[in-house]
Structure formats: C-alpha cells, structure tokens
Design an enzyme around this catalytic site. Structure first.
Site, PDB file in Angstrom:
ATOM      1  N   HIS A  57      -4.335  -0.939  -5.434  1.00  0.00           N
ATOM      2  CA  HIS A  57      -5.383   0.413  -5.042  1.00  0.00           C
ATOM      3  C   HIS A  57      -5.948   1.298  -5.242  1.00  0.00           C
ATOM      4  O   HIS A  57      -5.103   1.627  -6.788  1.00  0.00           O
ATOM      5  CB  HIS A  57      -4.267   0.803  -4.157  1.00  0.00           C
ATOM      6  CG  HIS A  57      -3.126   0.250  -3.120  1.00  0.00           C
ATOM      7  ND1 HIS A  57      -2.833  -0.235  -3.069  1.00  0.00           N
ATOM      8  CD2 HIS A  57      -4.002  -0.524  -1.962  1.00  0.00           C
ATOM      9  CE1 HIS A  57      -2.497  -2.086  -2.201  1.00  0.00           C
ATOM     10  NE2 HIS A  57      -3.143  -1.465  -1.094  1.00  0.00           N
TER      11      HIS A  57
ATOM     12  N   LYS B  54     -15.168  -4.362   4.838  1.00  0.00           N
ATOM     13  CA  LYS B  54     -14.350  -4.849   4.037  1.00  0.00           C
ATOM     14  C   LYS B  54     -15.068  -5.742   3.221  1.00  0.00           C
ATOM     15  O   LYS B  54     -16.275  -5.956   4.124  1.00  0.00           O
ATOM     16  CB  LYS B  54     -13.318  -5.837   4.548  1.00  0.00           C
ATOM     17  CG  LYS B  54     -13.095  -6.439   5.629  1.00  0.00           C
ATOM     18  CD  LYS B  54     -12.090  -6.848   5.878  1.00  0.00           C
ATOM     19  CE  LYS B  54     -11.807  -8.702   7.051  1.00  0.00           C
ATOM     20  NZ  LYS B  54     -10.967  -8.847   6.894  1.00  0.00           N
TER      21      LYS B  54
ATOM     22  N   GLN C 236       1.406 -11.173  -3.846  1.00  0.00           N
ATOM     23  CA  GLN C 236      -0.078 -10.199  -3.724  1.00  0.00           C
ATOM     24  C   GLN C 236      -0.027 -10.111  -4.521  1.00  0.00           C
ATOM     25  O   GLN C 236      -0.238  -9.029  -5.472  1.00  0.00           O
ATOM     26  CB  GLN C 236      -0.554  -9.204  -2.449  1.00  0.00           C
ATOM     27  CG  GLN C 236       0.177  -9.971  -1.096  1.00  0.00           C
ATOM     28  CD  GLN C 236      -0.298  -8.956  -0.138  1.00  0.00           C
ATOM     29  OE1 GLN C 236      -0.044  -7.181  -0.073  1.00  0.00           O
ATOM     30  NE2 GLN C 236      -1.936  -8.740   0.851  1.00  0.00           N
TER      31      GLN C 236
ATOM     32  N   HIS D  52      -8.617  -1.143  -0.807  1.00  0.00           N
ATOM     33  CA  HIS D  52      -7.328  -2.198  -1.408  1.00  0.00           C
ATOM     34  C   HIS D  52      -8.580  -2.882  -1.633  1.00  0.00           C
ATOM     35  O   HIS D  52      -9.291  -3.607  -1.838  1.00  0.00           O
ATOM     36  CB  HIS D  52      -6.923  -2.902   0.289  1.00  0.00           C
ATOM     37  CG  HIS D  52      -5.809  -1.621   1.173  1.00  0.00           C
ATOM     38  ND1 HIS D  52      -5.055  -1.814   1.076  1.00  0.00           N
ATOM     39  CD2 HIS D  52      -6.887  -0.999   2.144  1.00  0.00           C
ATOM     40  CE1 HIS D  52      -4.477  -0.635   2.212  1.00  0.00           C
ATOM     41  NE2 HIS D  52      -5.419  -0.541   2.409  1.00  0.00           N
TER      42      HIS D  52
ATOM     43  N   CYS E 198       0.664  -1.391   0.202  1.00  0.00           N
ATOM     44  CA  CYS E 198      -0.051   0.220  -0.104  1.00  0.00           C
ATOM     45  C   CYS E 198       1.125   1.211  -0.076  1.00  0.00           C
ATOM     46  O   CYS E 198       0.701   2.390  -0.768  1.00  0.00           O
ATOM     47  CB  CYS E 198      -0.886   0.144   1.466  1.00  0.00           C
ATOM     48  SG  CYS E 198      -1.281  -1.564   1.682  1.00  0.00           S
TER      49      CYS E 198
ATOM     50  N   ARG F 180       6.539 -11.231   5.310  1.00  0.00           N
ATOM     51  CA  ARG F 180       5.760 -10.663   7.112  1.00  0.00           C
ATOM     52  C   ARG F 180       6.363 -11.895   7.995  1.00  0.00           C
ATOM     53  O   ARG F 180       6.891 -13.356   7.644  1.00  0.00           O
ATOM     54  CB  ARG F 180       4.616 -11.270   7.369  1.00  0.00           C
ATOM     55  CG  ARG F 180       3.954 -10.199   6.136  1.00  0.00           C
ATOM     56  CD  ARG F 180       2.593 -10.233   6.207  1.00  0.00           C
ATOM     57  NE  ARG F 180       1.901  -9.024   4.823  1.00  0.00           N
ATOM     58  CZ  ARG F 180       0.623  -9.257   4.698  1.00  0.00           C
ATOM     59  NH1 ARG F 180      -0.705  -9.740   5.138  1.00  0.00           N
ATOM     60  NH2 ARG F 180       0.134  -8.438   4.561  1.00  0.00           N
TER      61      ARG F 180
ATOM     62  N   ASP G 173      -1.779  -7.526  -5.682  1.00  0.00           N
ATOM     63  CA  ASP G 173      -2.573  -6.393  -5.066  1.00  0.00           C
ATOM     64  C   ASP G 173      -2.622  -5.262  -6.018  1.00  0.00           C
ATOM     65  O   ASP G 173      -1.647  -4.696  -7.149  1.00  0.00           O
ATOM     66  CB  ASP G 173      -1.324  -5.730  -4.012  1.00  0.00           C
ATOM     67  CG  ASP G 173      -1.405  -5.209  -2.705  1.00  0.00           C
ATOM     68  OD1 ASP G 173      -2.920  -4.709  -2.954  1.00  0.00           O
ATOM     69  OD2 ASP G 173      -1.060  -4.928  -1.951  1.00  0.00           O
TER      70      ASP G 173
END
Length: 644
Positions: A386, A470, A382, A516, A335, A364, A384
């Site tokens: 945004h 979410k 990911q 996200h 992000c 992580r 991912d």
RNA sequence: GCCACCCUAGCUCAGCUGGUAGAGCGGCUGAUUCGUAAUCAGCAGGUCGCCGGUUCAAUCCCGGCGGGUGGCUCCA
C-alpha cells in the site's frame, strides 16, 4: 419497382432492383463468393444474405475470412442445437443461445436435466437437421402478437417484454423452432460443417442465482473440421498443462481433504519455487523503495468494523473466532494492517510516499463450487503493498507500480499482456464512494501513466471497485490464454474511515492518497500460472532440481557422488540417480520430472574427469569438464534466463 | 451455495443386467552393470470416499454427508 444503388467495397456500384438480396449480388460477382458467403454487411449493419435490400447502400459480403463471420456461424449453430433439442424433447423451453469466445451455448428449461448420453443424441439430431439444408428464416412479429403467441413460453415473454421494439425479429429453423433473435444468420444449415457439443452445466436465468436454474449446453463450431480439430487439440494441450495434474506428477503441492478445501500444501519442490518467488519479490520491494512489514493473521473484529469489511465483505470472510476478550477475525485483506502501521505515528509530507509491502497471507471464504486448484483458494498469500502519498506524487507512483508490474512479467518470461482501466459511472448510480474530483484525478493519473509507459489500456466504464478506480494487467501465456494478474487500485474509502492524515507544508492535516497494488496477485495463483505457462518445465533458476547426475553403472556411483558434491558446493540444486537401472530409464525419469540438465557419467567421463551434458529440451550436448558446465548453468541462473 | 458428472491399490484406470475385486505404472526383493526417453523375475499392497437403507447377498440399487471436475456467480 424502382432501382437502388449498391456500392461494393472496391468502390464499384451497381444498380439493382429494390428487394434484391445480398446473396443475389454475390452470385452475380462470382459463384464461389456466393458459396463462401456467410452474411452481409449493409451500411455497416450485419444482414442475412437473404434479407432484401430496400434502399441505396454499401454492401460487403462476409466470408469465413471476416472476423464477424465466425460469431454469426456459431450463433446459427446454437439455433441448430436448439432446433435439435426441440425435435427430441418438445416440452423443452428455450432460453438464450449466444456465441461466446470459443463457441456457443444454449440455455434450456426442462423438468429433467440432460445427461451426457443426451448430448450424443442431440449431436446426431443436429447433423440430421444439418443435412436437410433447412433455411434460417427471418420473421417480423408485432410485440403484442408475440406476447400473446408465446404466452406459455415464460423466458421468451420476458425477453420480448424487456428487449423488443414494437416490431421484433424472429428466426425460424424448420417447423418447430422459432426464436426471438436479432440475427443475422447463415442462409441454411448446410453451411455448418464442423461442430461439437462439449458439456452440460447448470446456469441461472440471466446469470442471477435468485432466478431459476436452467440447463446449459456448451458447444463449439468452426468453418472446417480441420479448425475444429485444431481447437480440440489445443484444449487437450491445455489439459496436459493443467497445474493440478502437473502439481501431482511433479510433486509440487497438494490439497488435503483432512485439512480442508482451498488450502494449499507446498511440498519440498513447490516450496523451493515459492521461496524463490518470495525472495525475488522482497528483493524488488527493497530495491524499489518499499519497506517490508509483517502483520498478524488475525485481528479483533472491531478493526474490520472500522475498515467496513465486517459489513460489506462479510460474505467472504471466515466466521469470527470467539476469545475471552473479544471476537477475532481471520484476515481477508492486508490493507487495514498496513493502515495501522501508517497511522501509528504522525506523518509529515516529507515522509511521503510511504510504501508498505508484505507477502501477506489472507483467508477468504469462497463458495465451494468456485474453488479451483491454485487458481481459486481459501487461503493465499498476496504480494500486497500500500502506497500512501501526496496528490503531487500520485502519477509517479502509478507509473512506478505499472513499470514494476511489467518488469515482473518480463522476469518470468511473459512477453504479452493487456491492460484494462476500470472507471466509475460518473456518479450516476451512487454506488461509488468518493467525489467526482477524486475520481477524475485518479482516473486521469491511471490514463497518463499508461500513456507514459506506452501501455495500450482499454478503458472499461462502470467496472471500478466501489472505493476507487483501478488498472488490471492481464498476461498472455504460452498457449495464448489470458490471466488476470497485477492490479493497481485507488482507495478513497479506507483513508477516510481510518482518519489517515499527514501534515502538509501549510502546517495543516491532509488526507493522503492510498493506492493498493499486487503484482503476482497471489503467490499460489501465480505459481499455478507459471506451472501451466511452462508446462512444468520451469526456467533453470526456478527448477526445483537443476541438474541430476546419472551414473551409467555402479562403477561410476562414487564419481557421480563427487560430481554432485561439487554441484552442491557451487549452489546448484542437484541429485544423483544411483539406482541399478539402465541409463535410458534414468533419462526417461529425469525427462519426465523436467529436470533441466542430466549429467551422464560413464567410464569415459570418469577417465577424462568430465560430464556428458544432456539438456531436457536439446538432448545430448556432449562431454565437457564439470567446471565448464557449472559456469554455463551459473550464467543461466544468474541471468534468470527463461530459455536454455 | 446451486445444477450435472465423478470418487475402486501410492498414481492412472478396468470391473457385463447385484454373488465380498483386476491391469499398467509405482513400491519392495532378487537378478542384470547396461552410453542418451521404459531390463527381467518374484512379492507385497484395497473394510471399492464415509454413514445409513433395500436385499439371502451391495463396489454395483436408493438416501444423506465429505471431496473433486465442468459450469452459474465472484474474483487474487
């Protein structure tokens, strides 16, 4: 004694003496019903069959057919387990013993842990008690008395203290066992026909690792040995599909001890699948108005201080790397990077929405005990993206994200899914960021999007992330297991922390809405789910090797090589098995590698210039010209068919 | 991280109460040339996860570490 009116589900009523028990009424209806009865529902409340009816009521006798029954039955089996443990090991203290999705467990506190041998002993003892047909008896106890009576049973005291009313119910089973319990239970242990103790595990009292760790015994129970057997078979089937096992057998990926736990090595065959997953997603990004970006794997710790992760996410991050100019942090999230790209220039309302997508690899720190194959790792990628948009664009963006998520599931052959909207607590606890107006707006957008797409979404209050509500999409795989996959989340926090803005048509700066979203979730995890869903037999378009040529004897080796060259030229991933082995063996090996098509070539095919096609699922398909086969398989590949 | 269990040949596993290891598959070599899920034979391959302790002697018993499995917790 006065009479009371009992109304049965068919609308009929009977007048019976007060204190009549549901089981008596069942007996009156039919002995078979009484025999099949598990519990009763009285005015909508679950009752023991032996609990006297005190006033007029509607009564339903529950049998194995009713959904509530299995839970009650398993709960009773959990009590049976505890009673057996107490008979064998009287010093044991009881925790809680509820039914769960596929069975039940019971938590015990004792100085020495249970061993697998104990499990067998306990199971035997359970059958012994079962044969005694011991009744489950409901006892009413005053809170004060209870606390006094169980002063030496610390967990029971805590429960009574926290949960009991002035008078609480307990259930006994035989002379030794008595437990604080709401019930209801089955009448006696002879009703229990099929159960099995499955495993021992450590579990913290009340699930809090600051508390004492207890010994948990897991088990399962079914109404019939047949059902139990079917369940155990299903567990076996799941084991056969285990992606860790298949990953090794099919040579898809590995985890290397020398490199570290939770870090995935994609082998060539897994690599090609990953490449296809990535290509598919990137193509979709571009087709759906996303921009592709690439960002670094590390950044200065200062970035993570600005984002807040260095504070609230510290426990999940790799420790920072000290360099000469500053400390650097391996990225746990994408992000902030996408935010930096957004913030790198001034944005006009005309530029919005900005959709920045990446296949971003994050690291992580997950505690060693939580790592699990491809499902839970320490380094993963990911899909991912945004989305930065104006308030008036939010709903359409959410709809598009969800549609994208559903299309993704469909593309990989998942037909069933569930959705869950996680909302806040209305601000009661103060643990959520943002103001009520934002939350209501965002939650409303999520809800309307699901309505528009006719997605049946469950709303779960107080389950949101602290930075926004979410929606999660859970898929259901080939053997009925659910997997959390896609997520679409609002973020009220990061735009504020980074001071994001756009210039609106009023000429003033406004804060954009940030969303996200990840659809595969993680490529590693999605890969693992695919392996298990297909049991390693990937759809043709994903199969690492799509066709293998099997010459029957060395005489056809050259012909076979020629076939393979033509397959290769047609873009079909293929090999030739030139070993001096019988064709049976070659077929067996190819079947076990789950290769979709085997092209058997012998003298006959060589003479006619054909190939004998065998499909991994439908066996021998007969001989045909190679061009026909190529045309057929091309159709499957181009349509990304999930069946063949 | 915590609790329990596990770690023996490339893989799957056997190895009784301590006396320095076995099978099947796989690999290699040779023979076989075979029509839709395992052809036969021979050979090679292991400091029994790592470190330390007990013992005349440790794959086996004890301790520590590493990795894994099932949970707790968390989540992509």
């Amino acid at each position: 004694m006065s009479n009371i009116q009992i109304t049965l589900p068919d609308g009929s009523t009977q007048s019976v003496a007060a204190e009549t028990r549901p089981i008596d009424i069942a007996k009156g209806i039919s002995p078979r019903l009484a025999d099949a009865a598990i519990a009763a529902k009285v005015n909508g409340e679950l009752f023991d069959l032996t609990r006297p009816l005190e006033k007029d009521a509607t009564l339903q006798i529950l049998t194995a057919k009713d959904p509530e029954s299995l839970e009650i039955y398993r709960h009773s089996t959990a009590h049976l387990l505890a009673a057996a443990v107490l008979e064998l090991y009287p010093e044991t203290q009881l925790g809680i013993g509820p039914p769960i999705e596929n069975g039940f467990y019971y938590d015990f506190d004792r100085p020495t842990p249970f061993t697998p041998d104990d499990l067998e002993k306990i199971e035997k003892k359970m059958w012994e008690i079962q044969a005694r047909a011991l009744p489950y008896e409901r006892v009413l106890t005053k809170k004060e008395e209870g606390l006094k009576k169980y002063s030496e049973a610390w967990m029971k005291c805590q429960l009574i203290d926290e949960r009991a009313g002035e008078i609480f119910t307990e259930y006994t089973l035989g002379p030794k066992f008595i437990d604080f319990c709401r019930g209801p239970h089955i009448p006696d242990t002879s009703k229990i026909k099929a159960f099995k103790l499955l495993s021992i595990a450590g579990a913290y009292w009340k699930g809090d690792e600051k508390n004492k760790q207890l010994q948990r015994i897991y088990g399962t129970a079914f109404f019939t040995p047949k059902d139990l057997d079917a369940y155990l078979k299903q567990v076996e089937e799941a084991k056969k599909r285990d992606h860790r096992k298949l990953g090794k057998e099919l040579d898809l990926f590995s985890i290397q001890e020398l490199a570290g736990p939770g870090l995935i090595f994609f082998h060539p065959k897994g690599g090609i699948i990953r490449k296809l997953l990535e290509d598919w997603m990137r193509d979709q990004y571009l087709a759906r108005g996303y921009s592709l970006v690439y960002t670094p794997h590390v950044a200065k710790l200062d970035l993570w201080k600005t984002s807040g992760h260095a504070n609230f996410y510290a426990a999940n991050m790799f420790t920072p790397i000290e360099l000469d100019d500053a400390e650097y942090q391996l990225k746990p999230m994408n992000c902030p990077f996408h935010i930096l790209i957004y913030a790198d220039r001034q944005r006009s309302y005309r530029d919005l929405p900005v959709r920045l997508g990446e296949l971003g690899t994050v690291y992580r720190y997950e505690r060693s005990g939580t790592l699990n194959g491809l499902f839970r790792v320490r380094g993963f990628t990911q899909d991912d993206a945004h989305i930065f948009c104006r308030p008036d664009q939010v709903e359409e963006e959410v709809v598009n994200c969800l549609q994208f998520a559903i299309d993704t599931l469909a593309a990989y052959g998942f037909e069933k899914y569930d959705a869950e909207i996680s909302t806040w607590d209305g601000g009661a606890s103060g643990k959520y960021d943002g103001v009520a107006e934002q939350w209501e707006f965002a939650e409303g957008a999520l809800r309307r999007a699901t309505e528009k797409l006719k997605i049946n979404a469950k709303v779960v209050p107080d389950e949101a992330a602290f930075y926004g509500p979410k929606i999660d999409v859970k898929l259901v795989d080939a053997i009925g297991r659910k997997w959390q996959l896609s997520t679409v989340q609002f973020d009220f926090t990061l735009p504020r922390r980074f001071g994001l803005e756009y210039i609106a048509d009023d000429g003033k700066a406004h804060q954009p809405i940030m969303v996200h979203r990840a659809l595969y979730g993680s490529i590693e995890r999605f890969f693992g789910i695919l392996i298990e869903h297909y049991a390693g037999a990937f759809p043709v378009w994903l199969a690492p090797i799509q066709a293998i040529v099997l010459p029957i004897t060395d005489r056809q080796a050259e012909y076979g090589r020629g076939i393979q060259k033509q397959l290769e030229a047609a873009g079909i991933r293929s090999t030739v098995d030139e070993r001096s082995e019988k064709v049976n063996l070659k077929i067996r090996d190819a079947q076990m590698q789950k290769i979709p098509y085997m092209l058997v070539v012998g003298d006959r095919e060589q003479e006619s210039g054909q190939v004998a096609v065998r499909n991994r699922k439908h066996a021998d398909q007969g001989a045909k010209p190679l061009a026909d086969f190529i045309a057929d398989i091309h159709k499957l590949i181009e349509s990304k068919a999930v069946t063949e």
